[in-house]
Design a protein around this motif. Structure first.
Motif, mmCIF file in Angstrom:
data_model
loop_
_atom_site.group_PDB
_atom_site.id
_atom_site.type_symbol
_atom_site.label_atom_id
_atom_site.label_comp_id
_atom_site.label_asym_id
_atom_site.label_seq_id
_atom_site.Cartn_x
_atom_site.Cartn_y
_atom_site.Cartn_z
ATOM 1 N N GLU A 139 0.830 -1.206 0.000
ATOM 2 C CA GLU A 139 0.000 0.000 0.000
ATOM 3 C C GLU A 139 0.865 1.258 0.000
ATOM 4 N N LYS A 140 1.916 1.237 0.790
ATOM 5 C CA LYS A 140 2.749 2.429 0.968
ATOM 6 C C LYS A 140 3.692 2.666 -0.201
ATOM 7 N N PHE A 141 4.346 1.601 -0.670
ATOM 8 C CA PHE A 141 5.378 1.753 -1.698
ATOM 9 C C PHE A 141 4.886 1.429 -3.105
ATOM 10 N N GLY A 142 3.764 0.714 -3.205
ATOM 11 C CA GLY A 142 3.298 0.258 -4.506
ATOM 12 C C GLY A 142 4.047 -0.990 -4.952
ATOM 13 N N LYS A 143 3.634 -1.559 -6.084
ATOM 14 C CA LYS A 143 4.263 -2.778 -6.615
ATOM 15 C C LYS A 143 5.542 -2.407 -7.353
ATOM 16 N N PRO A 144 6.548 -3.295 -7.353
ATOM 17 C CA PRO A 144 6.624 -4.524 -6.537
ATOM 18 C C PRO A 144 7.312 -4.251 -5.208
ATOM 19 N N VAL A 145 7.020 -5.095 -4.231
ATOM 20 C CA VAL A 145 7.774 -5.150 -2.973
ATOM 21 C C VAL A 145 8.453 -6.513 -2.937
ATOM 22 N N TYR A 146 9.748 -6.515 -2.715
ATOM 23 C CA TYR A 146 10.498 -7.766 -2.676
ATOM 24 C C TYR A 146 10.512 -8.326 -1.253
ATOM 25 N N VAL A 147 10.504 -9.644 -1.160
ATOM 26 C CA VAL A 147 10.554 -10.318 0.139
ATOM 27 C C VAL A 147 11.666 -11.357 0.097
ATOM 28 N N ARG A 148 12.608 -11.247 1.028
ATOM 29 C CA ARG A 148 13.697 -12.234 1.078
ATOM 30 C C ARG A 148 13.203 -13.473 1.832
ATOM 31 N N HIS A 149 13.136 -14.571 1.152
ATOM 32 C CA HIS A 149 12.598 -15.852 1.636
ATOM 33 C C HIS A 149 11.078 -15.766 1.776
ATOM 34 N N GLU A 150 10.443 -16.902 1.968
ATOM 35 C CA GLU A 150 9.004 -16.918 2.218
ATOM 36 C C GLU A 150 8.732 -16.117 3.482
ATOM 37 N N ILE A 151 7.778 -15.205 3.418
ATOM 38 C CA ILE A 151 7.487 -14.364 4.582
ATOM 39 C C ILE A 151 7.089 -15.232 5.778
ATOM 40 N N VAL A 152 6.320 -16.276 5.526
ATOM 41 C CA VAL A 152 6.022 -17.339 6.494
ATOM 42 C C VAL A 152 5.982 -18.645 5.698
ATOM 43 N N HIS A 153 6.077 -19.760 6.379
ATOM 44 C CA HIS A 153 6.110 -21.051 5.691
ATOM 45 C C HIS A 153 4.696 -21.552 5.390
ATOM 46 N N ASN A 154 4.098 -20.961 4.355
ATOM 47 C CA ASN A 154 2.797 -21.453 3.900
ATOM 48 C C ASN A 154 2.594 -21.043 2.444
ATOM 49 N N LYS A 155 2.433 -22.021 1.566
ATOM 50 C CA LYS A 155 2.328 -21.762 0.128
ATOM 51 C C LYS A 155 1.109 -20.911 -0.198
ATOM 52 N N PHE A 156 -0.021 -21.176 0.452
ATOM 53 C CA PHE A 156 -1.238 -20.418 0.190
ATOM 54 C C PHE A 156 -1.024 -18.941 0.499
ATOM 55 N N VAL A 157 -0.398 -18.647 1.642
ATOM 56 C CA VAL A 157 -0.136 -17.266 2.038
ATOM 57 C C VAL A 157 0.816 -16.603 1.054
ATOM 58 N N VAL A 158 1.905 -17.305 0.726
ATOM 59 C CA VAL A 158 2.904 -16.748 -0.191
ATOM 60 C C VAL A 158 2.287 -16.478 -1.558
ATOM 61 N N ASP A 159 1.510 -17.424 -2.072
ATOM 62 C CA ASP A 159 0.873 -17.239 -3.378
ATOM 63 C C ASP A 159 -0.108 -16.065 -3.355
ATOM 64 N N SER A 160 -0.829 -15.910 -2.253
ATOM 65 C CA SER A 160 -1.790 -14.806 -2.141
ATOM 66 C C SER A 160 -1.074 -13.458 -2.170
ATOM 67 N N LEU A 161 0.049 -13.366 -1.469
ATOM 68 C CA LEU A 161 0.817 -12.113 -1.461
ATOM 69 C C LEU A 161 1.488 -11.863 -2.803
ATOM 70 N N ARG A 162 1.899 -12.940 -3.461
ATOM 71 C CA ARG A 162 2.504 -12.801 -4.796
ATOM 72 C C ARG A 162 1.485 -12.197 -5.770
ATOM 73 N N GLU A 163 0.241 -12.626 -5.662
ATOM 74 C CA GLU A 163 -0.816 -12.099 -6.530
ATOM 75 C C GLU A 163 -1.050 -10.613 -6.279
ATOM 76 N N LYS A 164 -0.761 -10.160 -5.065
ATOM 77 C CA LYS A 164 -0.957 -8.747 -4.716
ATOM 78 C C LYS A 164 0.228 -7.874 -5.134
ATOM 79 N N GLY A 165 1.353 -8.523 -5.522
ATOM 80 C CA GLY A 165 2.481 -7.739 -5.988
ATOM 81 C C GLY A 165 3.789 -7.984 -5.280
ATOM 82 N N ALA A 166 3.821 -8.932 -4.353
ATOM 83 C CA ALA A 166 5.074 -9.264 -3.673
ATOM 84 C C ALA A 166 5.912 -10.184 -4.565
ATOM 85 N N VAL A 167 7.218 -9.972 -4.535
ATOM 86 C CA VAL A 167 8.155 -10.809 -5.287
ATOM 87 C C VAL A 167 9.069 -11.493 -4.282
ATOM 88 N N PHE A 168 9.065 -12.813 -4.279
ATOM 89 C CA PHE A 168 9.843 -13.568 -3.303
ATOM 90 C C PHE A 168 11.155 -14.027 -3.922
#
Length: 313
Positions: free
Chosen positions: A31-60
């Motif tokens: 929201e603050k920086f806009g797309k893309p926001v990079y994330v070093r490693h999976e933010i948490v260990h859950n594929k569903f969560v990671v995929d959901s954030l990826r769809e919003k613009g996060a790059v892992f």
């Protein structure tokens, strides 16, 4: 004729405060920086969560050298070695540290022992991101890793100075107590933490599983195969009266033939698994059985961790 199935839903289950905070950090950064926001490693260990954030613009990405210049980067909830923010500073990257505050407390405890020139003993699993992050708070060789009771019986530690002890936050409570007991018996110079390093959420979820396991024909833990706390829940269920226990990521992973002979199914979720996946599994059961859901709640949780100041404006 449709079979009856009683589902025992363990509580607490699913998201803990640290995971909830980490996810909100990524969402707020987008929201603050806009797309893309990079994330070093999976933010948490859950594929569903990671995929959901990826769809919003996060790059892992795996490492910082995969992050382009002039884009924001977030460090995962598991914590990072000090070399990572140091490199981000060198490159003048904007970064947000989503390390769980309870993991950060372990980092600070390790540093305090080191500052007092006490060797630091860390109980944890080699290669886990949290262990890498904790060991990376101190110079190479300053932390002695002990993984299990077997290593605790053989590890050689100094006896002429106090030994500082810290633990990974997502371990089995019972296994960790056994390791500590062996180390304490062998080394009376071992300084125990004032408060258990294993986090409240890990402890609560394991206690809840201990309550439902003896009453269940099978226990199903919803979580990721790389989630330490989720795998520990399967082990705890097996050790406490339910040998038929398994880890599943979501409803589509379930082979319902495995439920033959199961009249009572215990369900819980690891600390990085959203409640949506629990509801999905329960609904999949409803499509196949006459389901009765019973809630087995050990305690209520009301812990909330604030977002970093850089995102809270």
């Amino acid at each position: 004729m449709t079979k009856d199935l009683t589902i025992l839903l363990a509580g607490p289950r699913g998201f803990c405060a640290g995971v909830d905070r980490a996810i909100h950090i990524v969402e707020r950064a987008l929201e603050k920086f806009g797309k893309p926001v990079y994330v070093r490693h999976e933010i948490v260990h859950n594929k569903f969560v990671v995929d959901s954030l990826r769809e919003k613009g996060a790059v892992f990405v795996d490492e910082l050298d995969q992050v382009p210049d002039n884009v924001p980067v977030i460090f995962s909830a598991h914590g990072v070695p000090k070399s990572v923010p140091a490199e981000a500073d060198r490159r003048s990257l904007t970064y947000v540290d989503a390390t769980c505050p309870l993991v950060s407390k372990v980092h600070r405890a390790a540093e305090r022992h080191f500052d007092r020139e006490h060797p630091v003993v860390l109980i944890g699993h080699e290669g886990h991101p949290e262990v890498i992050g904790t060991m990376g708070q101190l110079p190479d060789g300053a932390v002695i890793l002990v993984e299990d009771t077997e290593q605790a019986q053989t590890v050689e530690l100094p006896r002429d100075v106090p030994l500082g002890l810290v633990t990974q936050t997502t371990l089995s409570v019972d296994d960790t107590k056994d390791v500590i007991a062996i180390l304490k018996d062998r080394y009376d110079n071992l300084e125990l933490p004032k408060k258990e390093d294993i986090c409240y959420a890990t402890t609560n979820r394991q206690t809840a599983v201990k309550l439902i396991a003896p009453k269940s024909d099978m226990v199903m833990v919803i979580g990721a195969p790389n989630s330490s706390n989720s795998k520990r829940l399967v082990e705890v269920a097996r050790l406490n009266g339910c040998e038929r226990s398994m880890l599943v990521q979501r409803a589509s992973d379930i082979n319902f033939d495995d439920l033959d002979g199961v009249a009572t199914l215990g369900i819980t979720a690891g600390a990085s698994a959203p409640e949506l996946l629990v509801e999905e599994v329960v609904e999949a059961c409803r499509l196949r059985y006459n389901v009765t859901v019973k809630f087995e709640t050990f305690t209520k949780e009301d812990v909330i961790f604030k977002l970093p100041a850089s995102l809270s404006d």
